[in-house]
Design an enzyme around this catalytic site. Structure first.
Site, PDB file in Angstrom:
ATOM      1  N   ASP A 120      10.336  81.974  20.707  1.00  0.00           N
ATOM      2  CA  ASP A 120      11.029  80.960  19.404  1.00  0.00           C
ATOM      3  C   ASP A 120      10.728  79.709  19.193  1.00  0.00           C
ATOM      4  OD1 ASP A 120      12.509  80.201  21.228  1.00  0.00           O
ATOM      5  OD2 ASP A 120      14.437  80.861  20.415  1.00  0.00           O
ATOM      6  N   LYS A 129       7.560  88.593  17.813  1.00  0.00           N
ATOM      7  CA  LYS A 129       8.633  87.763  18.226  1.00  0.00           C
ATOM      8  C   LYS A 129       9.992  88.858  18.279  1.00  0.00           C
ATOM      9  CE  LYS A 129      12.134  84.567  16.635  1.00  0.00           C
ATOM     10  NZ  LYS A 129      12.395  83.848  15.680  1.00  0.00           N
TER      11      LYS A 129
END
Ligand code: SF4
Length: 212
Positions: free
Chosen positions: A142, A124
């Site tokens: 996310d 991420k």
């Protein structure tokens, strides 16, 4: 739905969101790759707003990887305390900067393989840095992307890495960065967790979860 139909639907969704949010921007404040790397590490379990408050003074004090390395662990912990999990985050930031100094000439690398080798950096954070600093397509998955991708019927999964790879198959690569920005903005402004504003949503006609 075939992959081609799904791609067409996603393009329609992105076109509509793009018109609805012409001012969409990355939530974290930063001026260079090191700042975004640190801000993204601080954003785990913390809001972007809180991170921005903390980094406003943090980035005035710390300018280089050496600044993070040379500061005592406790002092860095105090400087980032309000973002939560500050001991772990401070440890990771210092360890990450040690590797940047020893292996990358104090620069933040621009490849996924190198980024995910850094302490405290997962896919991420790596995708966030690649897409926002180096304009390399990356899907940052996310909490908003996880939730809304499921609501839109693009995936049926809760695992961020599996979702990232599933989305890579159906979102056109040249729209990956835009997809993140728009879906995250949509999650903040309209498709809010537990109280989505479906009646105001510009993609309700394309959403199987619309509650109208
Ligand atoms: S219609 Fe409702 S659930 Fe679907 S994307 Fe819009 S706000 Fe979210």
């Amino acid at each position: 739905m075939t992959q081609a139909q799904q791609r067409k639907r996603i393009n329609m969704i992105l076109d509509k969101l793009s018109s609805a949010y012409p001012d969409a921007r990355v939530g974290l404040d930063f001026e260079n790759p090191l700042q975004l790397l640190v801000a993204t590490m601080l954003s785990a379990q913390c809001t972007d707003e809180r991170v921005n408050i903390v980094t406003k003074s943090l980035f005035k004090k710390y300018h280089s990887v050496r600044d993070y390395i040379n500061v005592p662990q406790e002092e860095l912990e105090n400087d980032i305390r309000s973002t939560g999990f500050f001991r772990n985050k401070a440890r990771n930031i210092k360890a990450c900067c040690e590797v940047l100094l020893s292996k990358h000439n104090s620069e933040v690398p621009a490849t996924m393989d190198e980024l995910v080798q850094l302490p405290g950096v997962g896919r991420k954070t790596a995708n966030c840095v690649l897409s926002n600093c180096y304009n390399i397509p990356g899907l940052t998955v996310d909490t908003h992307v996880i939730r809304i991708s499921n609501l839109l019927g693009l995936v049926e999964d809760s695992d961020a890495v599996r979702i990232e790879f599933a989305l890579m198959d159906v979102v056109e690569k040249e729209r990956w960065n835009e997809f993140d920005l728009l879906i995250i903005t949509h999650g903040r402004r309209t498709c809010i967790a537990r109280r989505p504003k479906c009646a105001e949503c510009v993609i309700s006609d394309l959403c199987p979860s619309a509650q109208l």
